[in-house]
Design a protein around this motif. Structure first.
Motif, mmCIF file in Angstrom:
data_model
loop_
_atom_site.group_PDB
_atom_site.id
_atom_site.type_symbol
_atom_site.label_atom_id
_atom_site.label_comp_id
_atom_site.label_asym_id
_atom_site.label_seq_id
_atom_site.Cartn_x
_atom_site.Cartn_y
_atom_site.Cartn_z
ATOM 1 N N GLN A 193 0.846 -1.188 0.000
ATOM 2 C CA GLN A 193 0.000 0.000 0.000
ATOM 3 C C GLN A 193 0.890 1.250 0.000
ATOM 4 O OE1 GLN A 193 -2.673 0.159 3.301
ATOM 5 N NE2 GLN A 193 -3.834 -1.652 2.713
ATOM 6 N N TYR B 103 0.117 5.549 0.222
ATOM 7 C CA TYR B 103 -0.865 6.634 0.228
ATOM 8 C C TYR B 103 -0.272 7.853 0.922
ATOM 9 C CZ TYR B 103 -1.650 4.328 4.762
ATOM 10 O OH TYR B 103 -1.483 3.736 5.995
ATOM 11 N N TYR C 171 -8.278 1.399 0.453
ATOM 12 C CA TYR C 171 -7.082 0.606 0.171
ATOM 13 C C TYR C 171 -7.019 -0.633 1.062
ATOM 14 C CZ TYR C 171 -5.442 4.029 3.701
ATOM 15 O OH TYR C 171 -5.321 4.845 4.800
ATOM 16 N N THR D 264 -6.818 -4.578 -0.155
ATOM 17 C CA THR D 264 -5.881 -5.556 0.412
ATOM 18 C C THR D 264 -6.628 -6.790 0.904
ATOM 19 O OG1 THR D 264 -4.271 -3.857 1.031
ATOM 20 C CG2 THR D 264 -4.181 -5.929 2.250
#
Length: 285
Positions: free
Chosen positions: A69, A71, A122, A126
Protein backbone atom coordinates in the motif's frame (compact mmCIF):
# COMPACT_ATOMS: atom_id res chain seq x y z
CA UNK A 1 14.74 16.09 -2.61
CA UNK A 2 11.47 14.63 -1.34
CA UNK A 3 11.60 12.91 2.06
CA UNK A 4 11.57 9.14 2.09
CA UNK A 5 8.29 7.34 2.55
CA UNK A 6 7.20 6.54 6.07
CA UNK A 7 7.67 2.75 6.21
CA UNK A 8 5.28 0.42 8.00
CA UNK A 9 4.35 -3.26 7.95
CA UNK A 10 1.47 -5.43 9.06
CA UNK A 11 -0.55 -8.53 8.30
CA UNK A 12 -3.97 -9.73 7.27
CA UNK A 13 -4.38 -12.43 9.90
CA UNK A 14 -6.89 -15.16 9.06
CA UNK A 15 -8.31 -18.25 10.74
CA UNK A 16 -10.75 -21.08 10.02
CA UNK A 17 -14.33 -20.03 9.65
CA UNK A 18 -13.48 -17.33 7.11
CA UNK A 19 -12.57 -14.75 9.70
CA UNK A 20 -9.98 -11.98 9.68
CA UNK A 21 -8.45 -10.04 12.57
CA UNK A 22 -9.21 -6.30 12.73
CA UNK A 23 -8.19 -3.58 15.18
CA UNK A 24 -9.82 -0.30 16.17
CA UNK A 25 -7.72 2.82 16.74
CA UNK A 26 -9.47 5.38 18.98
CA UNK A 27 -7.22 8.24 17.84
CA UNK A 28 -8.59 7.95 14.29
CA UNK A 29 -11.82 6.08 15.11
CA UNK A 30 -11.04 3.62 12.31
CA UNK A 31 -10.95 -0.13 11.74
CA UNK A 32 -7.91 -1.54 9.99
CA UNK A 33 -5.39 -4.37 10.00
CA UNK A 34 -2.70 -4.58 12.69
CA UNK A 35 0.32 -2.66 11.43
CA UNK A 36 2.91 -0.13 12.53
CA UNK A 37 6.07 1.77 11.66
CA UNK A 38 9.40 0.03 11.32
CA UNK A 39 11.89 0.64 14.10
CA UNK A 40 15.26 2.07 12.96
CA UNK A 41 17.14 -0.65 11.09
CA UNK A 42 14.24 -3.11 11.39
CA UNK A 43 13.22 -5.34 8.50
CA UNK A 44 9.62 -5.12 7.27
CA UNK A 45 9.18 -8.88 7.76
CA UNK A 46 10.18 -8.63 11.41
CA UNK A 47 8.11 -5.49 11.94
CA UNK A 48 4.97 -7.16 10.61
CA UNK A 49 5.21 -9.99 13.13
CA UNK A 50 6.11 -7.63 15.99
CA UNK A 51 3.28 -5.19 15.28
CA UNK A 52 0.65 -7.94 15.15
CA UNK A 53 1.84 -9.23 18.54
CA UNK A 54 1.85 -5.74 20.07
CA UNK A 55 -1.54 -4.70 18.70
CA UNK A 56 -3.49 -7.95 19.14
CA UNK A 57 -1.61 -10.13 21.64
CA UNK A 58 -1.27 -13.07 19.21
CA UNK A 59 1.81 -14.53 17.54
CA UNK A 60 1.74 -15.19 13.82
CA UNK A 61 3.71 -16.78 11.00
CA UNK A 62 3.73 -15.05 7.65
CA UNK A 63 2.32 -16.49 4.46
CA UNK A 64 2.36 -14.96 0.96
CA UNK A 65 3.19 -11.29 0.57
CA UNK A 66 0.50 -8.87 -0.56
CA UNK A 67 0.76 -5.76 -2.71
CA UNK A 68 2.36 -2.79 -0.99
CA UNK A 69 0.00 0.00 0.00
CA UNK A 70 1.16 3.56 -0.66
CA UNK A 71 -0.86 6.63 0.23
CA UNK A 72 -0.40 10.26 1.20
CA UNK A 73 -0.61 11.28 4.85
CA UNK A 74 -2.31 14.44 6.13
CA UNK A 75 1.10 16.12 6.49
CA UNK A 76 1.83 15.61 2.79
CA UNK A 77 4.34 12.76 3.14
CA UNK A 78 3.82 9.35 1.59
CA UNK A 79 3.44 6.16 3.59
CA UNK A 80 4.30 2.67 2.32
CA UNK A 81 2.90 -0.38 4.11
CA UNK A 82 4.04 -3.94 3.40
CA UNK A 83 1.50 -6.65 4.18
CA UNK A 84 1.48 -10.42 4.35
CA UNK A 85 -1.26 -12.97 4.82
CA UNK A 86 -0.65 -14.53 8.25
CA UNK A 87 -1.80 -17.37 10.48
CA UNK A 88 -1.77 -17.51 14.27
CA UNK A 89 0.82 -19.69 15.98
CA UNK A 90 -0.65 -20.89 19.27
CA UNK A 91 -3.85 -19.48 20.75
CA UNK A 92 -6.00 -17.15 18.63
CA UNK A 93 -8.00 -15.91 21.65
CA UNK A 94 -8.03 -12.09 21.66
CA UNK A 95 -10.62 -11.61 24.39
CA UNK A 96 -7.93 -11.02 27.00
CA UNK A 97 -6.27 -8.21 25.07
CA UNK A 98 -6.14 -5.11 27.28
CA UNK A 99 -7.47 -2.01 25.45
CA UNK A 100 -5.18 1.01 25.43
CA UNK A 101 -4.85 4.47 23.92
CA UNK A 102 -3.49 3.08 20.66
CA UNK A 103 -5.71 0.01 20.14
CA UNK A 104 -8.99 -0.25 22.06
CA UNK A 105 -10.63 -3.03 20.07
CA UNK A 106 -9.42 -6.35 18.58
CA UNK A 107 -11.97 -8.62 16.90
CA UNK A 108 -12.23 -11.63 14.64
CA UNK A 109 -14.68 -10.62 11.91
CA UNK A 110 -16.19 -12.56 9.01
CA UNK A 111 -14.89 -11.66 5.55
CA UNK A 112 -18.04 -9.91 4.33
CA UNK A 113 -18.48 -8.02 7.59
CA UNK A 114 -14.81 -7.04 7.53
CA UNK A 115 -15.20 -5.63 4.03
CA UNK A 116 -17.98 -3.39 5.35
CA UNK A 117 -16.22 -2.47 8.58
CA UNK A 118 -12.82 -1.49 7.20
CA UNK A 119 -12.60 2.29 7.05
CA UNK A 120 -10.29 2.81 4.06
CA UNK A 121 -10.71 1.74 0.42
CA UNK A 122 -7.08 0.61 0.17
CA UNK A 123 -7.63 -1.78 3.11
CA UNK A 124 -10.65 -3.25 1.35
CA UNK A 125 -8.49 -3.81 -1.73
CA UNK A 126 -5.88 -5.56 0.41
CA UNK A 127 -8.58 -7.74 1.99
CA UNK A 128 -9.86 -8.75 -1.44
CA UNK A 129 -6.33 -9.72 -2.47
CA UNK A 130 -5.77 -11.65 0.76
CA UNK A 131 -8.99 -13.58 0.34
CA UNK A 132 -7.58 -15.27 -2.75
CA UNK A 133 -4.55 -16.39 -0.72
CA UNK A 134 -6.22 -17.21 2.59
CA UNK A 135 -5.85 -21.00 2.42
CA UNK A 136 -3.09 -22.29 4.67
CA UNK A 137 0.33 -22.75 3.07
CA UNK A 138 3.73 -24.04 4.11
CA UNK A 139 7.01 -22.19 3.56
CA UNK A 140 10.13 -23.63 1.98
CA UNK A 141 12.93 -21.08 2.26
CA UNK A 142 15.80 -21.35 -0.23
CA UNK A 143 18.77 -19.54 1.32
CA UNK A 144 22.13 -18.57 -0.15
CA UNK A 145 24.91 -18.63 2.43
CA UNK A 146 26.32 -15.37 3.82
CA UNK A 147 29.41 -13.50 2.66
CA UNK A 148 32.41 -15.84 2.83
CA UNK A 149 36.16 -15.51 2.49
CA UNK A 150 37.27 -15.19 -1.12
CA UNK A 151 37.90 -18.39 -3.00
CA UNK A 152 41.20 -17.08 -4.38
CA UNK A 153 42.60 -16.28 -0.94
CA UNK A 154 41.69 -19.66 0.57
CA UNK A 155 44.34 -22.39 0.24
CA UNK A 156 42.58 -25.22 2.03
CA UNK A 157 39.68 -27.46 1.05
CA UNK A 158 36.97 -25.11 -0.26
CA UNK A 159 34.38 -27.01 1.77
CA UNK A 160 36.00 -25.52 4.89
CA UNK A 161 35.99 -21.90 3.63
CA UNK A 162 34.31 -19.84 6.40
CA UNK A 163 32.16 -16.73 6.54
CA UNK A 164 33.64 -13.28 6.84
CA UNK A 165 32.67 -11.14 9.83
CA UNK A 166 30.10 -9.49 7.55
CA UNK A 167 28.68 -12.92 6.75
CA UNK A 168 28.44 -13.78 10.44
CA UNK A 169 26.50 -10.54 10.99
CA UNK A 170 24.17 -11.49 8.14
CA UNK A 171 23.60 -14.89 9.75
CA UNK A 172 22.51 -13.16 12.97
CA UNK A 173 20.08 -10.92 11.07
CA UNK A 174 18.52 -13.98 9.45
CA UNK A 175 17.27 -15.30 12.79
CA UNK A 176 14.08 -13.18 13.10
CA UNK A 177 13.43 -13.45 9.35
CA UNK A 178 13.40 -17.25 9.40
CA UNK A 179 11.34 -17.17 12.59
CA UNK A 180 8.75 -14.95 10.89
CA UNK A 181 8.02 -17.83 8.49
CA UNK A 182 8.01 -20.31 11.40
CA UNK A 183 10.87 -22.41 10.04
CA UNK A 184 11.11 -25.57 12.14
CA UNK A 185 13.48 -27.70 10.03
CA UNK A 186 16.95 -26.66 8.86
CA UNK A 187 18.63 -28.39 5.91
CA UNK A 188 22.04 -27.19 4.73
CA UNK A 189 25.05 -27.94 2.62
CA UNK A 190 27.74 -29.56 4.73
CA UNK A 191 30.22 -26.82 3.69
CA UNK A 192 31.35 -24.63 6.57
CA UNK A 193 30.02 -21.35 5.17
CA UNK A 194 26.52 -22.78 4.84
CA UNK A 195 26.52 -24.40 8.26
CA UNK A 196 27.70 -21.11 9.80
CA UNK A 197 24.89 -19.23 8.05
CA UNK A 198 22.12 -21.24 9.73
CA UNK A 199 23.84 -21.97 13.06
CA UNK A 200 22.60 -18.78 14.83
CA UNK A 201 19.02 -19.74 13.99
CA UNK A 202 19.54 -23.30 15.21
CA UNK A 203 21.23 -22.08 18.41
CA UNK A 204 18.42 -19.59 19.07
CA UNK A 205 15.46 -21.85 18.37
CA UNK A 206 16.75 -25.35 19.10
CA UNK A 207 15.27 -26.70 15.86
CA UNK A 208 17.23 -29.60 14.33
CA UNK A 209 19.77 -29.14 11.54
CA UNK A 210 20.70 -31.70 8.89
CA UNK A 211 23.79 -31.27 6.68
CA UNK A 212 24.02 -32.79 3.18
CA UNK A 213 27.06 -33.28 0.95
CA UNK A 214 24.74 -33.28 -2.08
CA UNK A 215 23.89 -29.62 -1.39
CA UNK A 216 27.57 -28.60 -1.55
CA UNK A 217 29.26 -27.22 -4.66
CA UNK A 218 31.65 -30.16 -4.93
CA UNK A 219 29.15 -32.96 -4.44
CA UNK A 220 25.88 -31.47 -5.71
CA UNK A 221 23.61 -34.14 -7.10
CA UNK A 222 20.52 -33.39 -9.18
CA UNK A 223 18.87 -36.60 -8.01
CA UNK A 224 19.75 -35.84 -4.40
CA UNK A 225 18.41 -32.30 -4.60
CA UNK A 226 15.17 -33.41 -6.28
CA UNK A 227 14.64 -36.12 -3.65
CA UNK A 228 15.21 -33.63 -0.82
CA UNK A 229 12.94 -30.95 -2.30
CA UNK A 230 10.15 -33.42 -3.06
CA UNK A 231 10.32 -34.67 0.51
CA UNK A 232 10.15 -31.14 1.93
CA UNK A 233 7.16 -30.25 -0.25
CA UNK A 234 5.35 -33.31 1.13
CA UNK A 235 6.35 -32.65 4.75
CA UNK A 236 3.99 -30.87 7.15
CA UNK A 237 6.58 -28.35 8.32
CA UNK A 238 8.25 -25.11 7.27
CA UNK A 239 11.85 -25.60 6.26
CA UNK A 240 14.95 -23.78 5.07
CA UNK A 241 17.50 -25.15 2.57
CA UNK A 242 20.86 -23.35 2.67
CA UNK A 243 23.17 -23.84 -0.29
CA UNK A 244 25.51 -22.15 -2.78
CA UNK A 245 24.96 -19.91 -5.79
CA UNK A 246 25.95 -22.62 -8.34
CA UNK A 247 23.52 -25.09 -6.74
CA UNK A 248 20.57 -22.68 -6.55
CA UNK A 249 19.35 -23.31 -10.14
CA UNK A 250 19.10 -27.03 -9.40
CA UNK A 251 17.04 -26.37 -6.27
CA UNK A 252 14.75 -23.94 -8.08
CA UNK A 253 14.32 -26.34 -11.00
CA UNK A 254 13.28 -29.02 -8.53
CA UNK A 255 10.71 -26.58 -7.12
CA UNK A 256 9.57 -25.68 -10.66
CA UNK A 257 9.91 -21.96 -9.96
CA UNK A 258 11.68 -19.34 -12.12
CA UNK A 259 15.34 -18.70 -11.49
CA UNK A 260 16.00 -15.96 -8.95
CA UNK A 261 19.14 -13.92 -8.34
CA UNK A 262 19.99 -14.18 -4.66
CA UNK A 263 22.70 -12.10 -3.06
CA UNK A 264 24.66 -13.59 -0.13
CA UNK A 265 22.31 -14.32 2.83
CA UNK A 266 19.23 -13.59 0.70
CA UNK A 267 16.39 -16.04 0.55
CA UNK A 268 13.57 -17.05 -1.76
CA UNK A 269 10.49 -17.92 0.27
CA UNK A 270 8.36 -20.47 -1.58
CA UNK A 271 4.81 -20.73 -0.23
CA UNK A 272 3.25 -24.05 -1.18
CA UNK A 273 0.10 -26.03 -0.51
CA UNK A 274 -0.26 -29.78 -1.11
CA UNK A 275 2.91 -29.77 -3.18
CA UNK A 276 1.82 -26.87 -5.40
CA UNK A 277 3.65 -23.53 -5.29
CA UNK A 278 1.21 -20.73 -4.49
CA UNK A 279 3.55 -17.72 -4.30
CA UNK A 280 7.22 -16.76 -4.00
CA UNK A 281 9.08 -13.73 -2.67
CA UNK A 282 12.71 -12.68 -2.33
CA UNK A 283 13.73 -11.44 1.12
CA UNK A 284 17.00 -9.57 1.59
CA UNK A 285 18.48 -9.49 5.10
Amino acid sequence: MEPRDVRAAGAVVTRKGNEVLLVHRPKYDDWSFPKGKLDPGEHAVTAAVREVAEETGVDVRLGPALSRQRYRLSNGRWKSVDYWVARVVGSDDVTRYAPNDEIDGVEWVGWEAAMRRLTYPYDRETLAEARRLRRKTRALVVLRHGKARSRGGWRKDDRARPLLAAGEAQAQRLVPLLAAFDVTAVHTSSSTRCVQTVTPYVDTTGWPMKAYDELSEEDASVDGVVELVDGLLDARENAVVCTHRPVLPTVLDALRVPDATLEPASMLVVHHRKGRVVATEVVQP
